[in-house]
Write a protein that holds these residues in place. Structure first.
Motif, short mmCIF file in Angstrom:
data_model
loop_
_atom_site.label_atom_id
_atom_site.label_comp_id
_atom_site.label_asym_id
_atom_site.label_seq_id
_atom_site.Cartn_x
_atom_site.Cartn_y
_atom_site.Cartn_z
N GLY A 182 41.30 61.89 54.02
CA GLY A 182 42.02 60.68 53.62
C GLY A 182 41.01 59.63 53.22
O GLY A 182 39.84 59.73 53.60
N SER A 183 41.48 58.64 52.48
CA SER A 183 40.56 57.62 52.00
C SER A 183 40.73 56.31 52.75
O SER A 183 39.91 55.41 52.63
N GLY A 184 41.84 56.17 53.50
CA GLY A 184 42.11 54.90 54.17
C GLY A 184 42.59 53.84 53.21
O GLY A 184 42.59 52.65 53.52
N ASP A 199 58.73 59.76 60.70
CA ASP A 199 58.23 61.09 61.10
C ASP A 199 58.22 61.19 62.61
O ASP A 199 58.45 60.20 63.31
N ASN A 233 51.54 60.56 54.23
CA ASN A 233 51.04 60.26 55.58
C ASN A 233 51.88 60.96 56.63
O ASN A 233 51.35 61.52 57.59
N TYR A 277 40.65 51.56 56.60
CA TYR A 277 40.80 51.76 58.04
C TYR A 277 41.52 53.07 58.34
O TYR A 277 42.57 53.35 57.78
N ARG A 278 40.98 53.83 59.27
CA ARG A 278 41.62 55.07 59.73
C ARG A 278 41.58 55.07 61.25
O ARG A 278 40.61 54.61 61.84
N THR A 279 42.62 55.58 61.90
CA THR A 279 42.65 55.51 63.38
C THR A 279 41.70 56.55 63.97
O THR A 279 41.15 57.38 63.26
N LYS A 288 50.86 64.44 56.66
CA LYS A 288 49.49 64.65 57.16
C LYS A 288 49.40 64.43 58.66
O LYS A 288 48.68 65.14 59.36
N TYR A 289 50.14 63.43 59.16
CA TYR A 289 49.93 63.06 60.55
C TYR A 289 51.05 63.53 61.47
O TYR A 289 51.44 62.82 62.40
N ILE A 320 50.98 55.98 66.23
CA ILE A 320 49.83 55.08 66.12
C ILE A 320 49.81 54.15 67.34
O ILE A 320 50.84 53.57 67.70
N GLY A 338 45.67 54.33 51.28
CA GLY A 338 47.11 54.44 51.02
C GLY A 338 47.91 53.25 51.51
O GLY A 338 48.61 52.58 50.73
N LEU A 339 47.77 52.93 52.80
CA LEU A 339 48.62 51.86 53.35
C LEU A 339 48.24 50.49 52.80
O LEU A 339 49.10 49.62 52.66
P1 ADP Z 1 44.62 57.75 54.90
O1 ADP Z 1 45.88 58.42 55.21
O2 ADP Z 1 44.04 58.14 53.60
O3 ADP Z 1 43.62 57.84 55.98
P2 ADP Z 1 46.18 55.33 54.90
O4 ADP Z 1 45.84 53.95 54.47
O5 ADP Z 1 47.36 55.94 54.24
O6 ADP Z 1 44.87 56.18 54.73
O7 ADP Z 1 46.45 55.31 56.43
C1 ADP Z 1 45.57 54.67 57.27
C2 ADP Z 1 45.57 55.27 58.64
O8 ADP Z 1 46.80 54.97 59.30
C3 ADP Z 1 45.48 56.74 58.66
O9 ADP Z 1 44.17 57.19 58.57
C4 ADP Z 1 46.12 57.09 59.98
O10 ADP Z 1 45.19 56.97 61.00
C5 ADP Z 1 47.17 56.02 60.15
N1 ADP Z 1 48.50 56.48 59.71
C6 ADP Z 1 49.11 56.23 58.53
N2 ADP Z 1 50.34 56.79 58.48
C7 ADP Z 1 50.52 57.39 59.66
C8 ADP Z 1 51.61 58.14 60.25
N3 ADP Z 1 52.73 58.37 59.59
N4 ADP Z 1 51.44 58.62 61.50
C9 ADP Z 1 50.29 58.39 62.18
N5 ADP Z 1 49.24 57.71 61.68
C10 ADP Z 1 49.37 57.22 60.45
#
Ligand code: ADP
Length: 578
Positions: free
Chosen positions: A531-533, A501, A473, A519-521, A476-477, A506, A535-536
């Motif tokens: 992304g699949s939403g 990072d 993450n 959930y994805r922002t 990626k972000y 967020i 991971g977290l």
């Molecule tokens: P994915 O990364 O596959 O979309 P995650 O469950 O890992 O799914 O993360 C959910 C959402 O949280 C992400 O889509 C992103 O919007 C936000 N996010 C997670 N990690 C970070 C980060 N390090 N910085 C900014 N946004 C993040």
């Protein structure tokens, strides 16, 4: 194409949701409206009062009928004992006296025989001899003139009795008297004008007859009285519904219908609990108690108060029911909306995942085919291609692992294998296998692992997966400032693993939601990143299974810090099934 499909999915579901809600809301609102109108019409038309009054009318009617019957029975009983033609004058006098002896409720009895004379007998002490003398004269004079007329009148009536009732003044006090004049069965004939009569004792009427009747009548409850009344309206609204225990008792009053001016409100008899209110319903009495009126009311309350309370209570009940109904609708709307959002997230998830699966597979195939063709000559290039294939297959494995874990969690089958682990080494090894990728993407990696961390019981694979998800993450972000910090340290009795990072960050409102599945922002970078939403939500599940927690600190544009808190030895779970 994709966005069109999504719009279609969302649009259709929303439309269906709105239609369903309309189908529920409209009848519900109509029901509430109609019920309110109904209660208002009850209030406006004073329906409760009208129903009570109607029943009161009936109660009065049946009460009056009862006392009338009683007076007739008492009179007829006396009439049957009157002398017959065979009786001598002496016997006639004796018989008349005998009637009085056992019937203290009569003040006096008389027998008038035209051309023969009149006998008047009074209760001992009721009349002086002079008064008796006067009565004999009065009856003789009056009936000599009227007897023929009376007898003719009586022959037309179902019962041969005429009544003379009203208030008279005795010793300066008003008193109510009623006297029955009747034909005597074995004496009166067309040619023999004979009439008998009994006069009720005013004191008996005032002190015994009416009070007894009132006591008996008011000892019944309103609903018991009303039960005999086959009124259809009472099936709609029973007295039990409109009144409560204690309020249903009745009070009755008997009073002269034309009271003397000096004492306008002087009752003849009044039941207990009358208080000082006005009668709800009154009725004038006919023979044998002409000149009297009877009024009825509730003890301690009025029909109006009962009506008001009924309306108020109905309104409160309707209000509460309406609020519950609206609350239920809001809850339904929200939960259905949530389901719609989840359905949309799932559909996004499927398209994202299939894309994510396809990209590494395509790359692996492309580089493998290129290598197979043997066109790559330099060893350096070959190594680069091998590394890409490895990296892409690693990405694929990570993704598939996430999906498998997620489906196990969803099915409640996820199991953790807790073992004594050197967690510092686990973190180091995990980072090592990503170091190349991290550095290749231009990230500065800062690794701070505290020395001497004791072994902890964890599921190695799960903790590594949590760390990989957080690191991925961070990679990626982040856009311009490419920094990745990983820190492992002890703090009091817990172990902390931080992944920092300096990426897009967020928004505060979304920080709690990012741990929800799918959930994805809304950030554009997130949209453009696959992304699949999941991971977290996996990270959170894993840390919870270890008895720990995950937190995020983040500010948009400034970066994020994810902290896993894991309990140190002694407080850890032995083994667990999610
Ligand atoms: P994915 O990364 O596959 O979309 P995650 O469950 O890992 O799914 O993360 C959910 C959402 O949280 C992400 O889509 C992103 O919007 C936000 N996010 C997670 N990690 C970070 C980060 N390090 N910085 C900014 N946004 C993040």
């Amino acid at each position: 194409m994709k966005s069109k499909r999504r719009a279609l999915l969302g649009g259709n579901t929303r439309l269906r949701l709105v239609l369903t809600l309309v189908a529920v809301v409209l009848p519900a609102l109509a029901l509430i409206y109609v019920s309110f109108q109904h209660v208002k019409s009850i209030q406006r038309d004073k329906k409760v009062e009208a129903l009570i009054h109607r029943d009161f009318q009936y109660i009065l009617y049946s009460g009056i009928k009862k006392i009338n019957e009683k007076a007739y029975t008492m009179t007829e009983d006396a009439r049957d004992l009157f002398p017959t033609e065979a009786d001598s004058d002496e016997e006639r006098r004796k018989k008349v006296t005998a009637i009085l002896e056992k019937r203290p409720w009569f003040a006096h009895v008389f027998l008038f025989e035209k051309n023969k004379g009149t006998i008047v007998q009074s209760q001992p002490g009721q009349m002086t001899d002079a008064e008796i003398e006067r009565s004999v004269k009065m009856y003789s004079g009056w009936l000599n003139m009227e007897a023929a007329y009376f007898i003719e009148q009586m022959s037309k009536k179902p019962k041969p009795i005429v009544w003379f009732s009203g208030e008279s003044t005795h010793d300066g006090k008003p008193r109510y008297v009623t006297t029955a004049i009747f034909t005597v069965p074995k004496l009166t004939s067309k040619d023999r004008l004979v009439l008998g009569g009994v006069s009720f004792d005013p004191d008996y009427l005032k002190n015994t007859f009416f009070p007894e009747f009132l006591a008996e009548f008011t000892s019944q409850r309103f609903d018991q009285n009303a039960a005999g009344h086959a009124s259809p309206a009472f099936h709609e609204l029973t007295p039990q519904e409109i009144t409560e225990q204690g309020e249903r008792r009745l009070a009755i009053k008997v009073y002269p219908s034309e009271p003397q001016k000096s004492e306008p409100d002087r009752p003849l008899a009044v039941s207990a609990g009358w208080g000082n209110g006005k009668p709800e319903v009154s009725q004038m009495l006919d023979d044998p108690f002409r000149g009297l009126g009877m009024g009825i009311k509730f003890q301690g309350t009025t029909a109006e108060a009962i009506g008001r309370r009924f309306v108020r209570e109905s309104m409160i009940i309707l209000g509460v029911l309406s609020a519950l109904m609206i609350g239920g609708l809001v809850l339904t709307y929200r939960s259905v909306n949530k389901q719609v959002a989840l359905a949309r997230l799932k559909s996004d998830f499927v398209s994202n995942v299939s894309h994510e699966l396809r990209t590494p597979l395509a790359l692996i195939r492309l580089y493998a085919e290129t290598l197979e063709l043997g066109r790559i000559n330099t060893q350096e290039k070959k190594l680069e291609y091998y590394s890409i294939i490895r990296k892409e297959s690693e990405r694929l494995t990570a993704l598939i692992n996430n999906i498998l874990d997620f489906s196990r969690i969803e099915a409640g089958r996820k199991e953790y294998d807790f073992r004594e682990t050197d967690i510092a080494e686990l973190v180091r090894n995990t980072l090592d296998s990503y170091r190349y990728q991290i550095e290749q993407q231009g990230f500065a990696l800062e690794e701070q692992i505290e020395r001497g961390i004791p072994p902890v019981r964890v599921d190695r694979e799960a903790i590594a997966r949590a760390l990989v998800n957080l690191v991925n993450n961070a990679l990626k972000y982040s856009d311009r400032d490419k920094f990745l910090g990983v820190k492992l340290y002890r703090s009091n009795s817990v172990l902390k693993l931080e992944v920092v990072d300096r990426g897009i960050g967020i928004d505060r409102n979304e920080q709690a939601r990012i741990f929800e599945k799918f959930y994805r922002t809304c950030d554009p970078l997130v949209h453009n990143t696959k992304g699949s939403g999941l991971g977290l939500s996996l990270v959170q599940h894993i840390t919870h299974a270890h008895g720990g927690a995950v937190e995020v600190e983040s500010a948009p544009g400034r970066g994020s810090k994810f902290t896993l808190t894991l309990p140190l030895a002694g407080t850890q779970p032995g083994a667990s099934v999610a």
